[in-house]
Design a protein around this motif. Structure first.
Motif, short mmCIF file in Angstrom:
data_model
loop_
_atom_site.label_atom_id
_atom_site.label_comp_id
_atom_site.label_asym_id
_atom_site.label_seq_id
_atom_site.Cartn_x
_atom_site.Cartn_y
_atom_site.Cartn_z
N LYS A 304 0.83 -1.21 0.00
CA LYS A 304 0.00 0.00 0.00
C LYS A 304 0.86 1.26 0.00
O LYS A 304 0.62 2.19 -0.77
CB LYS A 304 -0.94 -0.02 1.21
N THR A 305 1.87 1.29 0.87
CA THR A 305 2.75 2.46 0.92
C THR A 305 3.57 2.57 -0.37
O THR A 305 3.84 3.68 -0.86
CB THR A 305 3.70 2.36 2.13
N LEU A 306 3.94 1.43 -0.95
CA LEU A 306 4.69 1.45 -2.19
C LEU A 306 3.87 2.04 -3.33
O LEU A 306 4.39 2.77 -4.19
CB LEU A 306 5.14 0.03 -2.54
N PHE A 307 2.57 1.75 -3.36
CA PHE A 307 1.70 2.35 -4.36
C PHE A 307 1.64 3.87 -4.18
O PHE A 307 1.61 4.63 -5.15
CB PHE A 307 0.29 1.75 -4.29
N ALA A 308 1.61 4.33 -2.93
CA ALA A 308 1.60 5.78 -2.67
C ALA A 308 2.89 6.42 -3.18
O ALA A 308 2.88 7.51 -3.76
CB ALA A 308 1.42 6.04 -1.18
N LYS A 309 4.02 5.74 -2.98
CA LYS A 309 5.29 6.29 -3.45
C LYS A 309 5.37 6.28 -4.97
O LYS A 309 5.94 7.20 -5.58
CB LYS A 309 6.45 5.49 -2.85
N ALA A 310 4.80 5.26 -5.59
CA ALA A 310 4.76 5.22 -7.06
C ALA A 310 3.90 6.34 -7.60
O ALA A 310 4.22 6.97 -8.62
CB ALA A 310 4.24 3.86 -7.53
N MET A 311 2.80 6.61 -6.93
CA MET A 311 1.94 7.73 -7.31
C MET A 311 2.72 9.04 -7.20
O MET A 311 2.65 9.90 -8.08
CB MET A 311 0.71 7.75 -6.41
N ALA A 312 3.48 9.20 -6.11
CA ALA A 312 4.28 10.41 -5.92
C ALA A 312 5.33 10.56 -7.01
O ALA A 312 5.56 11.66 -7.53
CB ALA A 312 4.94 10.40 -4.54
N THR A 313 5.96 9.45 -7.38
CA THR A 313 6.97 9.50 -8.44
C THR A 313 6.35 9.96 -9.75
O THR A 313 6.93 10.77 -10.48
CB THR A 313 7.62 8.11 -8.61
N SER A 314 5.17 9.46 -10.04
CA SER A 314 4.48 9.85 -11.28
C SER A 314 4.16 11.34 -11.29
O SER A 314 4.16 11.98 -12.35
CB SER A 314 3.19 9.05 -11.45
N LEU A 315 3.90 11.91 -10.11
CA LEU A 315 3.53 13.33 -10.01
C LEU A 315 4.72 14.24 -9.76
O LEU A 315 4.57 15.46 -9.74
CB LEU A 315 2.52 13.52 -8.86
N GLY A 316 5.90 13.66 -9.52
CA GLY A 316 7.04 14.47 -9.11
C GLY A 316 6.83 15.06 -7.73
O GLY A 316 7.33 16.15 -7.41
N ALA A 317 6.10 14.35 -6.88
CA ALA A 317 5.74 14.85 -5.56
C ALA A 317 6.67 14.32 -4.49
O ALA A 317 7.23 13.22 -4.61
CB ALA A 317 4.29 14.47 -5.22
N ALA A 318 6.82 15.10 -3.43
CA ALA A 318 7.58 14.65 -2.27
C ALA A 318 6.67 13.81 -1.38
O ALA A 318 5.44 13.95 -1.41
CB ALA A 318 8.11 15.85 -1.49
N VAL A 319 7.28 12.93 -0.59
CA VAL A 319 6.50 12.03 0.26
C VAL A 319 7.02 12.10 1.69
O VAL A 319 8.23 12.15 1.92
CB VAL A 319 6.61 10.57 -0.25
#
Length: 702
Positions: A304-319
């Motif tokens: 679940k957390t890995l999916f959130a990080k993948a989403m952040a990578t796609s957006l160029g977002a910090a986590v």
């Protein structure tokens, strides 16, 4: 309004003061009007903005003859001298006392360090408790206060200010006034500034800091790829524990095609459309559709957390990943303050994603808490922070939980955590993809046979825990295989035997004595032989008595039809469940306690067949029986139902006994082979067991 600003329309040079004036004209105008009218004003902004904002307001009112008194603790000639050795806080409090006595003659009192009057959890210091009551006694005083968003203010201070301005980051429509022509040439291959493209990397940065970051940009003019310059900015905007993840949704996460498709369709694809918007109006319309709160729920270790990080990578977002228990504090108000600080830092580094791991640890339904009650305040603070999002502020909140049903309903309504994503245990296709990723990353060199076997093996329960294999379990197993290859300096492909040795080393398996082995092998052989002669029972994939998570087991292949289950299949299941017990009874004239789980499952199936599926139609008619207070059933009917269940179980027990008696030699030979080999796979079983015809209960017709 066009989203591309021509280079010629951008400023040539900008001082920090000019940047503040350009970034916050509306806020400065409102604050000026309020001070002009004699109303105290509280400005919430980062500390590095304070001197520039003060200068902007002072210069506007100075022309009208209004003067200011800047109370930062330094000596002031118009007020009595400070006593020797007086500290900063004491000096500020001393001058406030003098102001209350009327010694400043109508000047605007500037309080740049209001946080010094408060404790770490937003209470008043001892000095402030003495002077604050005096401030309420002099309504003629006009204050200009500055509050850093990182520090809370008690209500007793906030209430002194009827007008408040909140400055965090810069408004998107003002960005065009904050980038010089030289800087725009570093950020785009076009002859102008692509505002939205830049804004999504700096939306939480204040005007002064933004100018400092932009002025340090390096690289060629009009680059074909502006990403290096954007990365410079993103790295410089990170604060606290925020990081820029590098997790590719496709390359680093195996399987879960449906989960990925839904995340892309509902979030990532919509944000991509926002980046391609033609004008400001279209962009705002898209922003209103994007869910800002997301719940990723499912069993532990499924990524679940890995999916959130993948989403952040796609957006160029910090986590930032926050554990619920880490936020809690025994001190009153500190838990809420910890939560508020998390949101403040995320807004400053937007675009960003806050991941609340174990959200249910503090956000369970209010009224169900059994602790100190701090969870109630934390849920309220979380709701307040989420309701305060700006539409153009790319801050997402992801809550991960194993128990979505326990979360507070107020969190799940639209506008908050409105997007729910289920991440289940991986199926066979997912497991194959996950194993493939670790095969490449860890250099496992899995043979095709080893890969196929590992996919099947991870479809069982984890040895020693009784849990299905999650992504974390698969990772741990693959790492163990990699360590085995390293220790033994293996150069050949990893095969089934290598995986078996790895598993044996990972788990303390059950040690059976020769007599116990014989009983367990007889029990499992009984299950297998009865299954062989039950027409709808699926083929056996594996038998074992090597002491995995249980002393022994028989694992069947998945049924061809998962969603259509017939009564004939359920009756065969009950018969197979009796196979172990009846084999022990046949060979030893006694049974071990190990059959209790089989009997429990058989009873559950029989009860469902009688009460839910009408197999006792001659007793109660063809209907479903609800044994509850709402649908009372007579004692006579209950007795009849119990009798029907017992008769069904006894019929299938006798059927299993008859099959075993007729095939006693087959049971014995299979038992002996199992004792010798410890593990039998489908290919070995096919060589030693006959193949009676099977029947597809769904496809067959009469």
């Amino acid at each position: 309004m066009s989203l591309l600003v021509p280079e010629a329309e951008l400023p040539v040079e900008l001082t920090p003061f000019a940047a503040v004036e350009a970034a916050y004209p509306a806020e400065l105008a409102r604050a000026t009007d309020a001070l002009r009218a004699g109303l105290p004003v509280l400005v919430e902004a980062e500390k590095e903005l304070t001197p520039w904002l003060y200068k902007a307001l002072r210069d506007r009112l100075k022309k009208e003859g209004r003067s200011f008194l800047y109370l930062d603790g330094r000596p002031l000639p118009e007020l009595p001298p400070l006593q020797p050795g007086m500290g900063l806080v004491a000096a500020i409090v001393f001058y406030l006392r003098e102001a209350v006595r009327g010694a400043v003659g109508g000047k605007v009192l500037v309080l740049p360090h209001l946080d010094l009057l408060t404790t770490s959890v937003g209470g008043l210091t001892s000095e402030a408790r003495e002077v604050i009551p005096l401030l309420y006694e002099n309504p003629e005083l006009v204050f200009l206060g500055f509050k850093d968003p990182s520090f809370p203010l008690p209500k007793v201070i906030e209430n002194l200010f009827p007008r408040r301005e909140h400055l965090l980051g810069v408004p998107r429509d003002r960005l065009r006034h904050l980038v010089t022509q030289r800087e725009s040439r570093k950020l785009s291959d076009a002859r102008g500034l692509k505002g939205p493209q830049l804004y999504k990397h700096v939306s939480g940065v204040n005007a002064v800091r933004l100018r400092r970051l932009l002025s340090t940009l390096s690289g060629e003019d009009y680059p074909s790829d502006p990403k290096p310059a954007e990365r410079q900015l993103r790295q410089a905007t990170l604060v606290g524990q925020l990081t820029l993840p590098d997790v590719d949704l496709e390359k680093d996460l195996g399987g879960y095609a449906r989960v990925k498709e839904r995340l892309s369709r509902e979030i990532l694809d919509v944000l991509a459309l926002k980046d391609g918007a033609a004008d400001e109006g279209q962009m705002k319309a898209i922003e209103g559709l994007i869910p800002r709160g997301l719940i990723f729920w499912g069993p532990p270790g499924t990524g679940k957390t890995l999916f959130a990080k993948a989403m952040a990578t796609s957006l160029g977002a910090a986590v930032t990943v926050v554990s619920g228990p880490e936020l809690k504090s025994k001190w009153v108000g500190e838990s809420e303050e910890n939560l508020r600080q998390v949101f403040t830092r995320a807004r400053q580094a937007a675009p960003s994603i806050i991941v609340f791991d174990e959200l249910d640890s503090f956000a369970t339904a209010r009224g169900t808490y059994q602790g100190s009650g701090v969870e109630h305040s934390m849920v309220n603070q979380l709701l307040t922070e989420m309701d305060g999002f700006r539409k153009d502020e790319l801050v997402f909140v992801v809550g991960t939980t194993n128990f979505v049903e326990s979360l507070d309903p107020a969190l799940l309504r639209p506008g908050r955590f409105e997007f729910h994503l289920h991440v289940p245990f991986p199926n066979a296709e997912d497991r194959r993809a996950i194993i493939g990723i670790y095969d490449r990353k860890l250099g496992l060199q899995l043979s095709q046979r080893g890969l196929d076997w590992l996919v099947k093996k991870t479809g069982e329960l984890v040895e020693g825990s009784g849990s299905p294999y999650s992504g974390d379990h698969i990772q741990a197993l693959c790492r163990a295989i990699a360590r085995l290859r390293l220790r033994e300096q293996l150069t050949t492909p990893t095969d089934v035997e290598d995986i078996e040795r790895t598993l044996a080393a990972m788990v303390d398996r059950v040690k059976l004595s020769p007599k116990e082995e014989r009983v367990v092998a007889t029990h499992e052989a009984g299950h297998a032989v009865v299954s062989l002669f039950c027409p709808t029972s699926p083929p056996i994939e594996r038998m074992s008595i090597q002491g995995d998570f249980t002393a022994g087991y028989v694992r069947h292949a998945e049924r061809t039809h998962q969603r259509v289950v017939t009564i004939g299949q359920l009756l065969d299941d009950v018969c197979v469940l009796f196979g172990g017990r009846e084999a022990e009874q046949l060979f030893f004239d006694d049974v071990s306690w190990g059959y209790s789980a089989d009997l429990s499952r058989a009873t559950d199936i029989a009860r469902a067949l009688v009460e839910d599926y009408g197999l006792a139609g001659e007793v109660v008619g063809m209907r479903r029986v609800e044994l509850s207070h709402e649908d009372p059933v007579s004692e006579v009917t209950k007795a009849a139902l119990d009798k029907a269940i017992a008769e069904l179980l006894e019929t299938q027990r006798k059927r299993a006994r008859q099959l075993l008696t007729e095939n006693r030699a087959l049971v014995a030979s299979l038992r002996d082979l199992l004792i010798e080999k410890k593990v039998l796979d489908a290919s070995t079983l096919a060589a030693v067991m006959p193949s009676p015809p099977k029947r597809d209960p769904v496809a067959s017709e009469r």
